[in-house]
Every structure is written in C-alpha cells, then in structure tokens.
Motif scaffolding. Sequence first.
Motif, PDB file in Angstrom:
ATOM      1  N   GLU A 161       0.822  -1.209   0.000  1.00 36.84           N
ATOM      2  CA  GLU A 161       0.000   0.000   0.000  1.00 36.84           C
ATOM      3  C   GLU A 161       0.862   1.268   0.000  1.00 36.84           C
ATOM      4  OE1 GLU A 161      -0.725  -2.297   3.022  1.00 36.84           O
ATOM      5  OE2 GLU A 161      -1.322  -3.430   1.247  1.00 36.84           O
ATOM      6  N   ASP A 162       2.100   1.151   0.517  1.00 42.31           N
ATOM      7  CA  ASP A 162       2.968   2.323   0.549  1.00 42.31           C
ATOM      8  C   ASP A 162       3.318   2.821  -0.844  1.00 42.31           C
ATOM      9  OD1 ASP A 162       3.120   2.388   3.340  1.00 42.31           O
ATOM     10  OD2 ASP A 162       4.674   0.843   3.350  1.00 42.31           O
ATOM     11  N   LEU A 163       3.156   1.974  -1.820  1.00 45.46           N
ATOM     12  CA  LEU A 163       3.425   2.383  -3.195  1.00 45.46           C
ATOM     13  C   LEU A 163       2.547   3.570  -3.600  1.00 45.46           C
ATOM     14  CD1 LEU A 163       3.653  -1.049  -5.017  1.00 45.46           C
ATOM     15  CD2 LEU A 163       5.491   0.591  -4.780  1.00 45.46           C
ATOM     16  N   ASN A 164       1.362   3.641  -3.037  1.00 44.71           N
ATOM     17  CA  ASN A 164       0.440   4.702  -3.418  1.00 44.71           C
ATOM     18  C   ASN A 164       1.027   6.087  -3.162  1.00 44.71           C
ATOM     19  OD1 ASN A 164      -1.368   2.688  -4.025  1.00 44.71           O
ATOM     20  ND2 ASN A 164      -2.375   2.768  -2.033  1.00 44.71           N
ATOM     21  N   LYS A 165       1.959   6.173  -2.213  1.00 43.17           N
ATOM     22  CA  LYS A 165       2.542   7.459  -1.875  1.00 43.17           C
ATOM     23  C   LYS A 165       3.777   7.769  -2.709  1.00 43.17           C
ATOM     24  CE  LYS A 165       1.087   6.577   2.909  1.00 43.17           C
ATOM     25  NZ  LYS A 165       1.565   6.311   4.273  1.00 43.17           N
ATOM     26  N   GLU A 166       4.264   6.789  -3.449  1.00 49.66           N
ATOM     27  CA  GLU A 166       5.507   6.975  -4.188  1.00 49.66           C
ATOM     28  C   GLU A 166       5.296   6.540  -5.634  1.00 49.66           C
ATOM     29  OE1 GLU A 166       8.835   5.287  -2.026  1.00 49.66           O
ATOM     30  OE2 GLU A 166       7.662   5.470  -0.185  1.00 49.66           O
ATOM     31  N   THR A 167       5.011   7.515  -6.480  1.00 48.13           N
ATOM     32  CA  THR A 167       4.634   7.195  -7.856  1.00 48.13           C
ATOM     33  C   THR A 167       5.756   6.519  -8.630  1.00 48.13           C
ATOM     34  OG1 THR A 167       5.256   9.451  -8.499  1.00 48.13           O
ATOM     35  CG2 THR A 167       2.940   9.046  -7.994  1.00 48.13           C
ATOM     36  N   ALA A 168       7.001   6.747  -8.231  1.00 49.95           N
ATOM     37  CA  ALA A 168       8.103   6.093  -8.942  1.00 49.95           C
ATOM     38  C   ALA A 168       7.995   4.586  -8.816  1.00 49.95           C
ATOM     39  CB  ALA A 168       9.444   6.569  -8.393  1.00 49.95           C
ATOM     40  N   TYR A 169       7.579   4.121  -7.660  1.00 54.39           N
ATOM     41  CA  TYR A 169       7.429   2.685  -7.472  1.00 54.39           C
ATOM     42  C   TYR A 169       6.213   2.146  -8.216  1.00 54.39           C
ATOM     43  CZ  TYR A 169      11.026   2.805  -3.873  1.00 54.39           C
ATOM     44  OH  TYR A 169      12.208   2.956  -3.204  1.00 54.39           O
ATOM     45  N   VAL A 170       5.123   2.904  -8.209  1.00 56.06           N
ATOM     46  CA  VAL A 170       3.932   2.486  -8.952  1.00 56.06           C
ATOM     47  C   VAL A 170       4.262   2.388 -10.436  1.00 56.06           C
ATOM     48  CG1 VAL A 170       1.529   2.982  -9.478  1.00 56.06           C
ATOM     49  CG2 VAL A 170       2.448   3.602  -7.247  1.00 56.06           C
TER      50      VAL A 170
END
Length: 605
Positions: free
Chosen positions: A34-43
């Motif tokens: 879920e932390d990906l939602n805060k870091e668009t580079a990872y998404v």
Amino acid sequence: MKTRNIILYLIGLLAFCSCDDMFTPADENTRQLEDLNKETAYVHGLLLYAYDRVPDLTTTQTDIATDDAVTNTNSTYRTMALGTWQSDNNPMSQWDQCKDGIQYVNLFLSMVEKATWAPSAASKQQMFIDRLKGEAFGLRALFYYYLLQAHGGYAEDGKLYGVPLLTTPEDGSSDYNQPRALFADCVKQCFDDCDSAMALLPDNYENISTADDIPAKYRALGANVSNYNLVFGEKARNLLSGKVAEAVKALVALFAASPAYRDQSGVSSEVAARYCANVLQRIDWELDPTGNIWYKNKAKLEPNGGEMPEILWRKDRSKNVSQERENFPPTLYGSGTVNPSQNLVDAFPMANGLPISAAASGYDAKDPYANRDPRLSHYIIYNGVKFKNNEIITGKYANSNKEVKDNLDNGATSTRTGYYLSKLLREDANPRSSNLVEQQHIYARIRYTEIFLAFAEAANDAWGPTGDGGTGHSAYDVIKAIRERAGIAQAAPGTTERTDTYLEECKSDKTKMTNLIRNERRIELCFENKRFWDIRRWLLPLDEAVNGVEITKIDEDKDPTPDNLIYRIFKVEDRVYDNSYQHYGPIPRGEILKWNKLVQNKGWE
C-alpha cells in the motif's frame, strides 16, 4: 510459482528502497504494497517491469525451428526441431514471462488511481492516470495474445482452451489453482483490453501547438498545451499508444480466425479483416514504398532520422553489431549462424511473378538465381553475390581471391545450406574486433506490412480475392501493391503497363490466392520470428525436412559460369514434429503437476 516470487521480490524491494525512510525505520522496519500509493516512482516501476516482460525477439532465432532455416550452433530451437520438444522442455513457452507481465499490470492497475501523479494540477493528474492505465490495458492484451499463441489448444474433452484469466493481482492469500479459461473468453478479454486502451490513449504521441487540440475532457479540467505535451507528447513515443492497441486487436483477431482456432474462437475472418482495415485506414492504405527493406534506410535509422512509415511500433534504437557478428559470412568476420534453407529460396518467385515450378516461369536450374524476385538478393546471400563489396562463394570452390572460408560445410561458422542471411543486417557495420564499426538498428515489434498481409489473408477468406466487404480494398489489391513494391511483374514490350500474370490467375481462385498470400507472408516476414507460429495456425505440416544446395565446378580451371556449375539439392536436417498434436503448444508440465485444475492440451504429457 513465479508470481509468488514477484510478490516476495516487491515486498523485499519496498523494505529496502525508500529514500524518505532511509534512516528513520518505519514501524517494525517493514513496508507494505500500500505504501506504493505514496511513491509514484514505485507504482510506475510496476508498469516498466511489465514492459520489460514483453517477449519480442531482437534477433532471428525461431525460424531455425522451421523449414526456413537451420543453424550451425547448438541452439535450443534447433534441438527442439530435432525432436526434443516436450512440455517440460519448451523453448517456445511464454508461460512464466507473460504471466509475470500480467501480474505486474494487474498490480499497477490496482494502484494507479490511488497514486498522486501531479499534486498541483487536476488535469495533469487525470492525464497521467489515463495514459498509464491505457498502456497497462494494452500490455495485458499483448501478454494474453502471446500466451494464446504458445499455449492455446484443444484438450482431451474436445474444447479449445486458452490460459487462466487473471484481471486482479494475486497475493499471498490467492488461490493459485485456477482452471484454464476457454480460448474464446481469452480472446474476448484481449479485445476488451484493447478497446479500453484505445479509449484512453491518443492514436500517436505527438506534441500539439494550440489548446483547441486538447481533448474536451482535459480542457474542462484546465489542461494547457504544456501539460498535455508533457503527458501525451512526442517524448512518450515507443510507449504503447492507441494505434498499437488497435493493431494488437487486429493481430489477435487474425490469429483467432485462423484454421487452427476458428471453430471455437468466436472470431470470423470477416471480423479479423475489418479490424485490420481499421488500422490501415489510419494511414489511408498507403504502403511504404521501401517498407520491405526498412533496415537499409540509413538516414531513418539514425537517432535524428524521425519515424519510419513502415514501423507501427518498435523498440528503441540500438547501436550495436550483434546481428552482424552472428550472421555475416566468415570472410566478413561473422559466425554465419542463421542459414536460410533451399525451401525458402524456392518460395521466391521469378521476377515475372510466376513460381519457379511454373512451366512458363523461365526458371533455369543451371542458373537458379537469375531473373528472380528482387527480394531474394535483399534477404539472402547466395552463391556469387557481392556483399559488402566482397564476392561470397558458398559453393565448393574458391572465390576470385582464392578464399574458401564461406564454402558449404567448411567449418564451425560456415553455412550448412549454401546460403547466408542478409535481411536485417547493415552492410556498413563491421564486427571485426580490430576495426569495429557499430551501427544503429531498429527492431520492429509490429510492421504495417504485417497488417496489410493480415488483412489480405482474412479478406480473401471472408470475401474472396476481389471482395472488399465495404472497406474499399480487397486481398487482390493488397497483394498487388506488395508485389509491385517488390519489383515483381514486367512491362509488356513497347508499353509502360506492368502485368503480374500469376496474380491475375489467382484473382479468380480463392484457394490459389490463399496459397499466394501465405507465400508472400513467408517472404516478406522471413527471419522476423513469424514462420513457426504461421505454420501452426495454418495447420500446415510441421515436419518438412530442410534442404540445402551443394554447388561444384565441372572444370576447376574455368570460371564459375552456368555451364561450369552443378547444383545438387540435398537434405540438411529433418524436422521431427508430430502433426497429430504439435500444432498446439503445451502447458508447462510443472504447472500441470502443481495445479490439478489445469488441463493439458491433448497429446502432451
């Protein structure tokens, strides 16, 4: 199962790769998806991983598993063709790679709308979401297309199956024991995903100059030209676009309407023809005059050369000499890896368009390369040809410089068939390590010629050689244009009108036109890793032996004129396939053993 490995990898990646929390551990020193939602580079990274799984080959490989070529190496494709093809030994498998890609796409789609792509601009936020979602839908369709090619088939119950349909991401609590969906349902999913991609993506990624060119839905959100170009402009070229998704839909349709699948695919040749026509209408049915030799267009190959009219979708340009190092003849410091077959050479007609087997063709077995289809000299190095200004002698005698390195069966890097590959190679490259010259290459994922040929195949099957189904074009029209571009057909004496008598003969016979279209596809797309899949979807014999030619002089002291050469056709290599079931590839045996809901295609263990 590899999907589990992806999940574990992503969790591990998130645990160690945060910049913000590098020195301030999160609770329990772990991070969740879920932390990906805060870091668009990872998404965005999930989508990039999906792109990386697209199984497009950049070198000629799979043709050596067919009647078009052999190799002088111990390739897995060669050993497969010699009888080792099994469900647990399958070089053609797309199972792991494409299923990984689908998992990345599904993970991405579950997160893309939750991520903040542009916190200060609602219009830019929505444009990013739309483009990235569109790319993901298109990629998923492409992955299922490749899976169907490699693994779709009939099971013992008589039903035509595809692969398990997954449109949501799997996680540690998922039930991995999923049955195969019906082939028709997989095709429908491909179509739906392509439609979703086309609804979200522009046809092409191009910069605009005025606000009037911004779609209304983005203008309503306050989009400006700069932001639109940032998201949908030319810097996004080579990403999956609307026209690419439309082309994928057309290729899926042609595949599903092919003889091997049409009975239970739910797709007719008429549907396939119309989908292909939709793609071609975008370019006003204009065939690129030099599209069959795009790889020789030096100006367009350079980074500032612009886009090629022939290439619908491609990988990035690459400056290298790998293809040349693998395939140049030995005298030019290559390994002569891919050796075209006599079978393929015989498929090239005479310059007048008649097959070499036709009594009126003018073919001379004592001078077999004279007056042939010009594509032969573009695609294949045959005995006596000059390549890079060097005389290449594949016969069993020396060239004018007393050189014999290129001779048939003269060493580990010499030809086994009497032919070397020239298609896709740049003559201005040099693989010699002491004088290395690398050149730019473009690797086509989809060429417009492939779509033209797909239309011709489907249109002929649906409406006959000259029927157009309301599209304004027929199979006859397309094949005429392709053969004229190749230089086939000659002007009658005293006139400028060109006539292709064989095409005119096929014009009134659907079966003859079918065979002609298939032969044109074989020639135009040779060495582009298409032949293996075409033979199977057409239900043609898989086990045609590969032939070569041995050329010797009658009198060693005389020049190699037609009267002083003997051509002997010989068998180079068998193709050991079972036509009773191997037109359909297997589900990997390991998957069958792990998951009892998976059924195997009949004939495979």
